[in-house]
Scaffold this active site. Sequence first.
Site, PDB file in Angstrom:
ATOM      1  CD  GLU A   1      42.841  38.051  50.373  1.00 34.84           C
ATOM      2  OE1 GLU A   1      41.998  38.323  51.251  1.00 34.84           O
ATOM      3  OE2 GLU A   1      42.742  37.055  49.631  1.00 34.84           O
TER       4      GLU A   1
ATOM      5  CG  HIS B   1      45.189  37.518  37.790  1.00 38.43           C
ATOM      6  ND1 HIS B   1      46.478  37.100  37.999  1.00 38.43           N
ATOM      7  CD2 HIS B   1      44.530  36.451  37.278  1.00 38.43           C
ATOM      8  CE1 HIS B   1      46.603  35.837  37.629  1.00 38.43           C
ATOM      9  NE2 HIS B   1      45.450  35.413  37.182  1.00 38.43           N
TER      10      HIS B   1
ATOM     11  CB  SER C   1      47.199  32.118  39.162  1.00 38.87           C
ATOM     12  OG  SER C   1      46.710  32.405  40.433  1.00 38.87           O
TER      13      SER C   1
ATOM     14  CG  PHE D   1      41.492  39.137  46.230  1.00 37.82           C
ATOM     15  CD1 PHE D   1      40.207  39.567  45.899  1.00 37.82           C
ATOM     16  CD2 PHE D   1      41.968  37.983  45.640  1.00 37.82           C
ATOM     17  CE1 PHE D   1      39.427  38.846  44.990  1.00 37.82           C
ATOM     18  CE2 PHE D   1      41.196  37.260  44.736  1.00 37.82           C
ATOM     19  CZ  PHE D   1      39.928  37.688  44.414  1.00 37.82           C
TER      20      PHE D   1
ATOM     21  NE  ARG E   1      49.313  35.389  34.578  1.00 39.06           N
ATOM     22  CZ  ARG E   1      48.675  34.231  34.676  1.00 39.06           C
ATOM     23  NH1 ARG E   1      48.633  33.585  35.810  1.00 39.06           N
ATOM     24  NH2 ARG E   1      48.054  33.708  33.630  1.00 39.06           N
TER      25      ARG E   1
ATOM     26  CG  ASP F   1      37.868  35.578  36.680  1.00 46.04           C
ATOM     27  OD1 ASP F   1      37.210  34.555  36.376  1.00 46.04           O
ATOM     28  OD2 ASP F   1      39.056  35.534  37.066  1.00 46.04           O
TER      29      ASP F   1
ATOM     30  NE  ARG G   1      43.663  34.497  33.907  1.00 41.45           N
ATOM     31  CZ  ARG G   1      43.453  33.818  32.786  1.00 41.45           C
ATOM     32  NH1 ARG G   1      43.463  34.453  31.615  1.00 41.45           N
ATOM     33  NH2 ARG G   1      43.257  32.510  32.809  1.00 41.45           N
TER      34      ARG G   1
END
Lengths: 328, 298
Positions: free
Chosen positions: A69, A120, A48, A94, A21, A128, A178
């Site tokens: 979103e 991510h 992020s 999302f 990223r 997570d 990520r």
Amino acid sequence: MNNAYHIIDVGRDSIEKVPIRDGFGKGLKRAGELDARVVAACADLTESTRMQAFAEAFPDRFIEIGIAEQNLVTIGSGLAAAGKIPFVSSYAAFSPGRNWEQIRTTICLNNQPVKIVGSHAGISVGPDGATHQMLEDLALMRVLPNMVVIAPCDSIEAEKATLAMVGDTRPNYLRLAREATPVITTPDTPFNIGSALVLESGADVTLIATGTMTYHALVAADNLYKDGIEAEVIHVATIKPLDEVTLLKSINKTKAVVTAEEGQIIGGLGGAVAELISENTFAVMRRIGMRDRFGESGAPDQLLAHFGLDAEHIRLSAHEVLAKKGSN
Amino acid sequence: MLNLKVRLTLTKDMLHKYSIDQLQMIANDIREDIIKMLEHAGSGHSAGPLGLADIFTALYFDVLNHDPKNPDWPDRDILILSNGHCVPVRYAAMARAGYLDREELMTLRQLGSRLQGHPERQRLPGLETTSGPLGSGLSQACGIALAHKMDHVLHRWVYVIMGDGETDEGNVWEAAMFAGSKHLGQLITIIDRNNIQIDGPTETVLALEDYKAKWEAFGWHVIEIDGNNIEEVIDACAMAKAIVEKPVTILAHTIPGKGVEFMEYDFHWHGSPPNHEQALTALKQLRTLGGKIKSEHE
């Protein structure tokens, strides 16, 4: 072995690791400098998803959408309709996880060049847990007409991909991870949307990988070499449109294929290669990926090993397909 | 009848070219075309398009700054039809305005037609978006209005037509919150408040009231009108353009199926076309009216 395009020794512990990223963040800021039409929108994850640098450099061209979103991608469609080149980002779980229909209708059928960035993605998002481990995005985006699907293997390639997307007039999906990922390409490594890259040549088995798994495929090839097997490693950054010519050339040579991706084996890279083979040629094949199940919490490396998404499992699968090829 | 052959060189000349009486005649013609199209297609939505005929007439023949001969004119106003199932009224209005030949209206919903059952931007110049799945038009309009704001373009207005039932969709309220938050003053929403949706009355399916208060709470200025009164539609749009500090919602109370007695107020006509006999009856009624559809208040 011929490793023209990656200059690193994959076995080294000291290999530089940078989140993919980060390359997107650099590329987006550069894209903003190069083209005034580039705008960016984010759903409350600016830092992020690495849109922060763009947002700071071009505050008038950055749009905070909030946690919405469906709105993110449809506002993107409107921005594109008005002549902008919008990059819209969130976590892949999302976007495109939640807003698929909006992407289908207002971006793909409507054919607006919105650049959807899913950060991510994959199992390596780790602790997570399953809700945030997006494993279905490649399949969700690949099935849509007009959509281009790109999963870079490292930060340098992500930067190039981001810049290339600016000039592409189609809807694009860019998949990012990520965790810090080994940097295996160089600024001189070629990148073109739609081109697969032969990272190593070999005549025994073809290892086809995308995103974070390309590094693991290179490590597997090194280890296979020690086993007396010459593996060809092909990095598929563009899962759609698939570089069928490059892939079939290798597959017709080796007749033994292992695909590897940090996602479901159904519908993603493995699915695409299986479709390609079954319509064009004969080869023994095995898919490395999540085998029709969800992930769970854990450390990224732990999870990759637990679910068989690493170099060792690619190596073992290569032996399996070679054994099958021999028995056919 | 009207002379639609008048050459439109500068579209601003269109403003107030037609009297209200003339506009009512046009709305009646559009209703007749809708009936013919739907009967010929054998499927499609009747109530919504008939109820919206006066709004579309007001927009295409008075309110909008547009050029039918140059649909991509860079300075045009943007009209987004979010509830895509009502597109027959847009096709019929566009045909009357000169975007396409009226003969083409009879290709609605047929293989190879530019007139898809739900509108597709890439098929027909003059459509700004592709729509059908409900709830996404307002956010696309937000994107366009925002782009104009970024570019300091102040003379272009973005209109969105939505159904009232459509606003059950969460995407609508994401967009409503966004437009209010970003003060998108070039954005004007016209909601077809006809009180019906497929499963029944809106207040039974999922109550929308206090509807005006909802929009105001999201940062919008709200104007309520009789949406079958062309003069009120034109006046409300003029008022909406004068309010630049907020986006504006025009709650246009309409009668579904307006102009065809047996369709009016009946939610069963939401998604059905008339058969041949019903179409003949409907056309006879519309011709008898002779354009005399007026506000219920008159």
